[in-house]
Design a protein around this motif. Structure first.
Motif, PDB file in Angstrom:
ATOM      1  N   ILE A   1      -3.794   2.639  -3.101  1.00  0.00           N
ATOM      2  CA  ILE A   1      -3.411   4.025  -2.801  1.00  0.00           C
ATOM      3  C   ILE A   1      -4.336   4.548  -1.697  1.00  0.00           C
ATOM      4  O   ILE A   1      -5.558   4.573  -1.852  1.00  0.00           O
ATOM      5  N   ILE A   2      -3.722   4.960  -0.604  1.00  0.00           N
ATOM      6  CA  ILE A   2      -4.464   5.512   0.529  1.00  0.00           C
ATOM      7  C   ILE A   2      -4.178   7.001   0.608  1.00  0.00           C
ATOM      8  O   ILE A   2      -3.029   7.427   0.443  1.00  0.00           O
ATOM      9  N   ALA A   3      -5.211   7.780   0.851  1.00  0.00           N
ATOM     10  CA  ALA A   3      -5.050   9.215   1.110  1.00  0.00           C
ATOM     11  C   ALA A   3      -5.163   9.423   2.617  1.00  0.00           C
ATOM     12  O   ALA A   3      -6.083   8.906   3.253  1.00  0.00           O
TER      13      ALA A   3
ATOM     14  N   MET B   1       0.833  -1.183   0.000  1.00  0.00           N
ATOM     15  CA  MET B   1       0.000   0.000   0.000  1.00  0.00           C
ATOM     16  C   MET B   1       0.881   1.250   0.000  1.00  0.00           C
ATOM     17  O   MET B   1       1.862   1.316   0.708  1.00  0.00           O
ATOM     18  N   ARG B   2       0.446   2.222  -0.780  1.00  0.00           N
ATOM     19  CA  ARG B   2       1.149   3.501  -0.834  1.00  0.00           C
ATOM     20  C   ARG B   2       0.236   4.564  -0.242  1.00  0.00           C
ATOM     21  O   ARG B   2      -0.957   4.601  -0.535  1.00  0.00           O
ATOM     22  N   THR B   3       0.797   5.420   0.594  1.00  0.00           N
ATOM     23  CA  THR B   3       0.018   6.467   1.246  1.00  0.00           C
ATOM     24  C   THR B   3       0.433   7.827   0.720  1.00  0.00           C
ATOM     25  O   THR B   3       1.622   8.164   0.722  1.00  0.00           O
ATOM     26  N   LEU B   4      -0.557   8.590   0.255  1.00  0.00           N
ATOM     27  CA  LEU B   4      -0.358   9.975  -0.158  1.00  0.00           C
ATOM     28  C   LEU B   4      -0.845  10.856   0.982  1.00  0.00           C
ATOM     29  O   LEU B   4      -2.002  10.753   1.403  1.00  0.00           O
ATOM     30  N   LYS B   5       0.025  11.716   1.491  1.00  0.00           N
ATOM     31  CA  LYS B   5      -0.315  12.534   2.652  1.00  0.00           C
ATOM     32  C   LYS B   5      -0.605  13.966   2.231  1.00  0.00           C
ATOM     33  O   LYS B   5       0.129  14.547   1.433  1.00  0.00           O
ATOM     34  N   PHE B   6      -1.691  14.487   2.801  1.00  0.00           N
ATOM     35  CA  PHE B   6      -2.149  15.833   2.506  1.00  0.00           C
ATOM     36  C   PHE B   6      -2.301  16.614   3.800  1.00  0.00           C
ATOM     37  O   PHE B   6      -2.544  16.040   4.865  1.00  0.00           O
ATOM     38  N   ILE B   7      -2.209  17.930   3.691  1.00  0.00           N
ATOM     39  CA  ILE B   7      -2.384  18.832   4.826  1.00  0.00           C
ATOM     40  C   ILE B   7      -3.552  19.766   4.522  1.00  0.00           C
ATOM     41  O   ILE B   7      -3.634  20.318   3.425  1.00  0.00           O
ATOM     42  N   VAL B   8      -4.449  19.911   5.498  1.00  0.00           N
ATOM     43  CA  VAL B   8      -5.557  20.857   5.384  1.00  0.00           C
ATOM     44  C   VAL B   8      -5.366  21.906   6.468  1.00  0.00           C
ATOM     45  O   VAL B   8      -5.486  21.621   7.658  1.00  0.00           O
ATOM     46  N   GLU B   9      -5.026  23.104   6.030  1.00  0.00           N
ATOM     47  CA  GLU B   9      -4.828  24.233   6.933  1.00  0.00           C
ATOM     48  C   GLU B   9      -5.897  25.259   6.617  1.00  0.00           C
ATOM     49  O   GLU B   9      -5.879  25.858   5.540  1.00  0.00           O
ATOM     50  N   ASP B  10      -6.847  25.428   7.546  1.00  0.00           N
ATOM     51  CA  ASP B  10      -8.027  26.247   7.307  1.00  0.00           C
ATOM     52  C   ASP B  10      -8.772  25.681   6.085  1.00  0.00           C
ATOM     53  O   ASP B  10      -9.228  24.561   6.152  1.00  0.00           O
TER      54      ASP B  10
ATOM     55  N   PRO C   1       4.727  18.199   2.075  1.00  0.00           N
ATOM     56  CA  PRO C   1       6.039  18.261   1.430  1.00  0.00           C
ATOM     57  C   PRO C   1       6.967  17.116   1.841  1.00  0.00           C
ATOM     58  O   PRO C   1       7.948  16.839   1.160  1.00  0.00           O
ATOM     59  N   LYS C   2       6.654  16.414   2.919  1.00  0.00           N
ATOM     60  CA  LYS C   2       7.468  15.282   3.360  1.00  0.00           C
ATOM     61  C   LYS C   2       7.073  13.984   2.653  1.00  0.00           C
ATOM     62  O   LYS C   2       7.713  12.960   2.848  1.00  0.00           O
ATOM     63  N   CYS C   3       6.002  14.015   1.860  1.00  0.00           N
ATOM     64  CA  CYS C   3       5.493  12.833   1.174  1.00  0.00           C
ATOM     65  C   CYS C   3       5.930  12.844  -0.291  1.00  0.00           C
ATOM     66  O   CYS C   3       5.865  13.875  -0.952  1.00  0.00           O
ATOM     67  N   ASP C   4       6.318  11.699  -0.777  1.00  0.00           N
ATOM     68  CA  ASP C   4       6.762  11.560  -2.168  1.00  0.00           C
ATOM     69  C   ASP C   4       5.562  11.255  -3.068  1.00  0.00           C
ATOM     70  O   ASP C   4       4.960  10.189  -2.958  1.00  0.00           O
ATOM     71  N   PHE C   5       5.231  12.189  -3.931  1.00  0.00           N
ATOM     72  CA  PHE C   5       4.120  12.020  -4.870  1.00  0.00           C
ATOM     73  C   PHE C   5       4.617  11.608  -6.260  1.00  0.00           C
ATOM     74  O   PHE C   5       3.842  11.551  -7.194  1.00  0.00           O
ATOM     75  N   SER C   6       5.895  11.317  -6.395  1.00  0.00           N
ATOM     76  CA  SER C   6       6.445  10.976  -7.705  1.00  0.00           C
ATOM     77  C   SER C   6       6.170   9.507  -8.053  1.00  0.00           C
ATOM     78  O   SER C   6       5.894   8.687  -7.185  1.00  0.00           O
ATOM     79  N   ASN C   7       6.258   9.245  -9.341  1.00  0.00           N
ATOM     80  CA  ASN C   7       6.130   7.891  -9.883  1.00  0.00           C
ATOM     81  C   ASN C   7       4.812   7.195  -9.563  1.00  0.00           C
ATOM     82  O   ASN C   7       4.770   5.986  -9.388  1.00  0.00           O
ATOM     83  N   LEU C   8       3.729   7.959  -9.496  1.00  0.00           N
ATOM     84  CA  LEU C   8       2.396   7.349  -9.421  1.00  0.00           C
ATOM     85  C   LEU C   8       2.054   6.873 -10.828  1.00  0.00           C
ATOM     86  O   LEU C   8       2.176   7.627 -11.789  1.00  0.00           O
ATOM     87  N   VAL C   9       1.634   5.640 -10.942  1.00  0.00           N
ATOM     88  CA  VAL C   9       1.342   5.063 -12.249  1.00  0.00           C
ATOM     89  C   VAL C   9      -0.166   4.898 -12.405  1.00  0.00           C
ATOM     90  O   VAL C   9      -0.807   4.264 -11.563  1.00  0.00           O
TER      91      VAL C   9
ATOM     92  N   LEU D   1      -0.976  14.572 -10.065  1.00  0.00           N
ATOM     93  CA  LEU D   1      -0.505  14.051 -11.345  1.00  0.00           C
ATOM     94  C   LEU D   1       0.072  12.654 -11.158  1.00  0.00           C
ATOM     95  O   LEU D   1       0.842  12.406 -10.225  1.00  0.00           O
ATOM     96  N   GLN D   2      -0.325  11.743 -12.049  1.00  0.00           N
ATOM     97  CA  GLN D   2       0.204  10.370 -12.055  1.00  0.00           C
ATOM     98  C   GLN D   2       1.059  10.212 -13.298  1.00  0.00           C
ATOM     99  O   GLN D   2       0.561   9.792 -14.342  1.00  0.00           O
ATOM    100  N   ASP D   3       2.317  10.558 -13.191  1.00  0.00           N
ATOM    101  CA  ASP D   3       3.173  10.559 -14.364  1.00  0.00           C
ATOM    102  C   ASP D   3       4.210   9.429 -14.348  1.00  0.00           C
ATOM    103  O   ASP D   3       5.108   9.401 -15.179  1.00  0.00           O
ATOM    104  N   GLY D   4       4.098   8.506 -13.427  1.00  0.00           N
ATOM    105  CA  GLY D   4       5.031   7.386 -13.377  1.00  0.00           C
ATOM    106  C   GLY D   4       4.889   6.481 -14.581  1.00  0.00           C
ATOM    107  O   GLY D   4       3.784   6.220 -15.055  1.00  0.00           O
ATOM    108  N   GLY D   5       5.992   6.013 -15.115  1.00  0.00           N
ATOM    109  CA  GLY D   5       5.971   5.128 -16.268  1.00  0.00           C
ATOM    110  C   GLY D   5       5.747   5.826 -17.591  1.00  0.00           C
ATOM    111  O   GLY D   5       5.660   5.185 -18.626  1.00  0.00           O
TER     112      GLY D   5
END
Length: 109
Positions: free
Chosen positions: A32-34, A1-10, A17-25, A103-107
């Motif tokens: 994929i977990i949010a 499982m891959r986790t994509l982390k998001f921040i909601v401020e207000d 920014p600590k999460c790697d969003f690269s190479n999503l295919v 964006l899912q630009d992996g591969g």
């Protein structure tokens, strides 16, 4: 499982920014977990993840679990890009974030 982390401020949704969003295919299914972290103003709200296609088609919303996570449905992951937004509901009150593109630009050459 891959986790994509998001921040909601207000009312601003952003990628952690600590999460790697690269190479999503595109075409992944069920892996994929949010995961979201929220500012205090969201504490009492029921939180729903709204997901959209590149052309704005809305997919079935996902209610966040108590640990602020959800699995992103496979139909959302079919395209090279999807949009994500958080909507909160508390009695007569409603709170929304911006729509954020993922964006899912992996591969891809």
């Amino acid at each position: 499982m891959r986790t994509l982390k998001f921040i909601v401020e207000d009312q601003i949704l952003s990628k952690d920014p600590k999460c790697d969003f690269s190479n999503l295919v595109p075409g992944s299914s069920g892996n994929i977990i949010a995961e979201f972290s929220f500012s205090k103003e969201w504490d009492s709200f029921t939180k729903v993840v709204a997901l959209y296609s590149p052309l704005g088609r809305e997919y079935p919303p996902q209610v966040l679990s108590l640990d602020n996570k959800c699995v992103i449905p496979s139909e959302v992951l079919d395209k090279r890009m999807f949009k994500i937004q958080i909507i909160g509901k508390l009695g007569p009150y409603r709170l929304k974030t911006n729509r954020l593109e993922v964006l899912q630009d992996g591969g891809m050459p």
